[in-house]
Write an enzyme that holds these catalytic residues in place. Structure first.
Site, mmCIF file in Angstrom:
data_model
loop_
_atom_site.group_PDB
_atom_site.id
_atom_site.type_symbol
_atom_site.label_atom_id
_atom_site.label_comp_id
_atom_site.label_asym_id
_atom_site.label_seq_id
_atom_site.Cartn_x
_atom_site.Cartn_y
_atom_site.Cartn_z
ATOM 1 N N ARG A 129 1.173 -0.943 0.141
ATOM 2 C CA ARG A 129 -0.144 0.096 0.052
ATOM 3 C C ARG A 129 0.604 1.353 -0.067
ATOM 4 N NH1 ARG A 129 -4.226 -2.395 1.924
ATOM 5 N NH2 ARG A 129 -5.790 -1.526 0.871
ATOM 6 N N GLN A 134 -0.765 2.897 -5.669
ATOM 7 C CA GLN A 134 -1.394 3.351 -5.562
ATOM 8 C C GLN A 134 -2.010 2.720 -6.994
ATOM 9 O OE1 GLN A 134 -1.370 6.907 -4.140
ATOM 10 N NE2 GLN A 134 -2.699 6.527 -2.545
ATOM 11 N N ASP A 137 -3.174 -0.718 -7.433
ATOM 12 C CA ASP A 137 -3.759 -1.354 -5.923
ATOM 13 C C ASP A 137 -5.495 -1.205 -6.254
ATOM 14 O OD1 ASP A 137 -4.744 -1.757 -3.379
ATOM 15 O OD2 ASP A 137 -4.315 0.021 -2.649
ATOM 16 N N SER A 140 -7.886 -1.450 -2.785
ATOM 17 C CA SER A 140 -8.202 -0.376 -2.276
ATOM 18 C C SER A 140 -9.138 0.371 -3.642
ATOM 19 C CB SER A 140 -7.123 1.054 -2.788
ATOM 20 O OG SER A 140 -5.985 1.020 -1.483
ATOM 21 N N TYR A 235 -0.928 -1.632 8.262
ATOM 22 C CA TYR A 235 -2.353 -2.720 8.474
ATOM 23 C C TYR A 235 -2.800 -2.848 10.296
ATOM 24 C CZ TYR A 235 -2.696 -4.462 3.644
ATOM 25 O OH TYR A 235 -3.020 -4.586 2.297
HETATM 26 P P1 NAD Z 1 -8.239 -3.584 5.724
HETATM 27 O O1 NAD Z 1 -9.040 -3.304 4.759
HETATM 28 O O2 NAD Z 1 -7.080 -4.635 6.448
HETATM 29 O O3 NAD Z 1 -9.416 -3.257 7.363
HETATM 30 C C1 NAD Z 1 -9.506 -2.708 7.731
HETATM 31 C C2 NAD Z 1 -10.271 -1.194 9.055
HETATM 32 O O4 NAD Z 1 -10.077 -2.714 10.077
HETATM 33 C C3 NAD Z 1 -8.216 -0.977 9.381
HETATM 34 O O5 NAD Z 1 -9.112 -0.005 8.945
HETATM 35 C C4 NAD Z 1 -7.997 -1.832 10.242
HETATM 36 O O6 NAD Z 1 -7.236 -0.850 11.051
HETATM 37 C C5 NAD Z 1 -9.849 -1.679 11.049
HETATM 38 N N1 NAD Z 1 -10.075 -2.818 12.192
HETATM 39 C C6 NAD Z 1 -8.583 -4.357 12.360
HETATM 40 N N2 NAD Z 1 -9.199 -4.449 12.988
HETATM 41 C C7 NAD Z 1 -10.491 -3.633 13.959
HETATM 42 C C8 NAD Z 1 -11.135 -3.578 15.029
HETATM 43 N N3 NAD Z 1 -11.041 -4.742 15.666
HETATM 44 N N4 NAD Z 1 -12.215 -2.891 15.596
HETATM 45 C C9 NAD Z 1 -12.272 -1.883 14.732
HETATM 46 N N5 NAD Z 1 -11.305 -2.132 13.047
HETATM 47 C C10 NAD Z 1 -10.247 -3.214 12.985
HETATM 48 O O7 NAD Z 1 -7.791 -1.707 5.366
HETATM 49 P P2 NAD Z 1 -7.750 -1.581 4.619
HETATM 50 O O8 NAD Z 1 -8.646 -0.403 3.902
HETATM 51 O O9 NAD Z 1 -6.944 -2.312 3.075
HETATM 52 O O10 NAD Z 1 -6.475 -0.255 4.650
HETATM 53 C C11 NAD Z 1 -5.361 -0.678 5.240
HETATM 54 C C12 NAD Z 1 -4.163 0.031 5.611
HETATM 55 O O11 NAD Z 1 -3.753 0.688 4.204
HETATM 56 C C13 NAD Z 1 -4.646 1.637 6.016
HETATM 57 O O12 NAD Z 1 -3.332 2.159 7.241
HETATM 58 C C14 NAD Z 1 -4.975 2.150 4.551
HETATM 59 O O13 NAD Z 1 -4.721 4.073 5.060
HETATM 60 C C15 NAD Z 1 -3.312 1.449 4.238
HETATM 61 N N6 NAD Z 1 -3.727 2.382 2.202
HETATM 62 C C16 NAD Z 1 -3.041 3.083 2.054
HETATM 63 C C17 NAD Z 1 -2.768 3.300 0.656
HETATM 64 C C18 NAD Z 1 -1.668 3.921 -0.156
HETATM 65 O O14 NAD Z 1 -0.728 4.654 0.888
HETATM 66 N N7 NAD Z 1 -1.684 4.265 -1.345
HETATM 67 C C19 NAD Z 1 -3.654 2.777 -0.382
HETATM 68 C C20 NAD Z 1 -4.709 2.073 0.682
HETATM 69 C C21 NAD Z 1 -4.440 2.270 1.760
#
Ligand code: NAD
Length: 395
Positions: A129, A134, A137, A140, A235
């Site tokens: 990520r 991006q 991805d 996302s 994550y």
């Molecule tokens: P994910 O699908 O793995 O999880 C979804 C959300 O659930 C996350 O925000 C996680 O913190 C939350 N979660 C986990 N356990 C939980 C609990 N017990 N209670 C409440 N919430 C809980 O996450 P994602 O959407 O795939 O994103 C993962 C990471 O990647 C994030 O930090 C996001 O900002 C980052 N990201 C970065 C980029 C980039 O920079 N290019 C792009 C997409 C995502």
């Protein structure tokens, strides 16, 4: 080099099925770009039909339409939305590259079979990520659509409106939406709920997202469960049993008061955490709605059923799954673009001096910071350290 685009929209008997994949890994526009780069593109007949593209649309951009799976046999690169079947694996030539959602932490046997068949596997789930990645991805792009779809489905199932309405016939208070998990999907669900006029509250174990939630005009539920943190890739880390209980207790009231609860919590490479036990559902008002994004992979909500909408104590629990497919046209376009950017990034297109035909190739450079993480099988081996440790049960 030959690219083969799989038709995943039909059962083996050739019938459309409602549970079947509806998306396609290429759109006519990405085919056009591949052809310009020098690739030969073969699209399996009917691959884009359910996302709104006829075979002729692909042909118009230079693709060849292939009946059945014949074209997979000499393809250098095979594009999937999902993951290959045993039949696909047995037909692919040694050294072929595939791209798809492989679900590698839970598909050990398939990953080993891909390695054994000497297929280089690029797993969408393992794309880092990072800023550079991006545009590739797909987790996302599809999660964003999922967040939107979940909110629309929840609103459609709720027996009341979302915004405040002041009329001579009475004043309707805005509906309360509680989103648990504010990653990509959660933030999009929050933004959609706000646009629909709801009163929105959200919680995530990664407190860094509080600011993002608040910048969307929603409130963040602060719960003190001690240190949580996140992995290098951003994550969430798994909680201790004590922390889990603190979270369940502290969010109970917010759930009981909500008209809609949307759960999107995931833990990378693990089963999603259970966030709403049946006892908490019992506290909700009749007619309230819960959407469990994780229903297909184990569930954030006790009793939710993958692919189904059910009633638990007069609360509607939606576990449809494959959320982005509900907006298949956009999902296909975004996924196809992600695949194009992946291939574009790693291909070298150069014109042969003697021939007018250009030759395109895809370099599997395991030194590259993106490829080194998302190529999971190569040259007959499973080559991702994290996966190998997972398969051997090493934490
Ligand atoms: P994910 O699908 O793995 O999880 C979804 C959300 O659930 C996350 O925000 C996680 O913190 C939350 N979660 C986990 N356990 C939980 C609990 N017990 N209670 C409440 N919430 C809980 O996450 P994602 O959407 O795939 O994103 C993962 C990471 O990647 C994030 O930090 C996001 O900002 C980052 N990201 C970065 C980029 C980039 O920079 N290019 C792009 C997409 C995502």
């Amino acid at each position: 080099m030959k690219i083969f685009v799989i038709n995943e929209t039909q059962n083996e008997d050739g019938q459309n099925s409602t549970n079947q994949e509806r998306r396609c890994a290429a759109v006519p526009n990405t085919v056009k770009k591949f052809v310009r780069m020098g690739f030969d593109v073969i699209v399996q007949a009917g691959a884009g039909l359910r996302s709104g593209y006829a075979d002729q649309d692909y042909q118009d951009e230079g693709a060849i339409i292939g009946e059945g799976l014949e074209g997979i046999k000499d393809a250098d690169l095979v594009l999937f939305v999902g993951s290959p079947s045993q039949q696909h694996i047995s037909l692919m030539k040694r050294g072929a590259i595939i791209i798809g959602h492989i679900n590698p932490f839970f598909e050990k046997a398939k990953v080993r079979a891909l390695a054994k068949a000497d297929v280089s596997t690029l797993s969408i789930e393992m794309i880092p990520r990072s800023s550079r990645a991006q545009k590739m991805d797909a987790l996302s792009s599809q999660a964003s659509l999922a967040g939107y779809v979940m909110m629309i489905e929840a609103a459609a199932a709720l027996p009341r409106i979302l915004p405040m309405m002041m009329t001579p016939s009475g004043t309707i208070k805005p509906a309360k939406v509680f989103v648990i998990g504010a990653g990509v999907a959660g933030l999009q669900a929050i933004a959609t709920a706000k646009r629909m006029g709801a009163n929105v509250l959200a919680y995530d174990t990664r407190s860094v997202v509080a600011e993002q939630v608040e910048s969307l005009g929603a409130k963040f539920l602060y719960i003190d469960i001690g240190a949580t943190g996140q992995s290098q890739n951003g994550y969430a880390l798994a909680l201790s049993d004590e922390q889990k209980q603190l979270q369940l207790d502290a969010q109970q009231q917010a759930i009981a008061e909500a008209d809609i609860v949307i759960t999107t919590a995931q833990l990378f490479g693990r089963r999603p955490p259970l966030l709403i036990p049946k006892a908490t559902i019992a506290l909700m008002k009749p007619g309230s709605v819960i959407v469990d994004m994780a229903a297909e992979s184990g569930g954030n909500v006790e009793g939710s059923i993958a692919g189904k909408t059910i009633e638990v104590n007069q609360v509607t629990v939606i576990g449809s799954g494959k959320w982005s497919q509900h907006v298949v046209k956009d999902a296909t376009e975004m996924y196809a673009n992600n695949c194009f950017h992946l291939i574009d990034e790693f291909s070298r297109s150069h014109k042969s001096e003697k021939s007018t035909n250009s030759i395109a190739s895809l370099a599997v450079d395991l030194e590259d910071e993106i490829l080194s993480q998302c190529i999971i099988t190569h040259q007959g081996q499973v080559c991702n350290e994290q996966l190998l440790k997972h398969y051997e049960g090493i934490k």
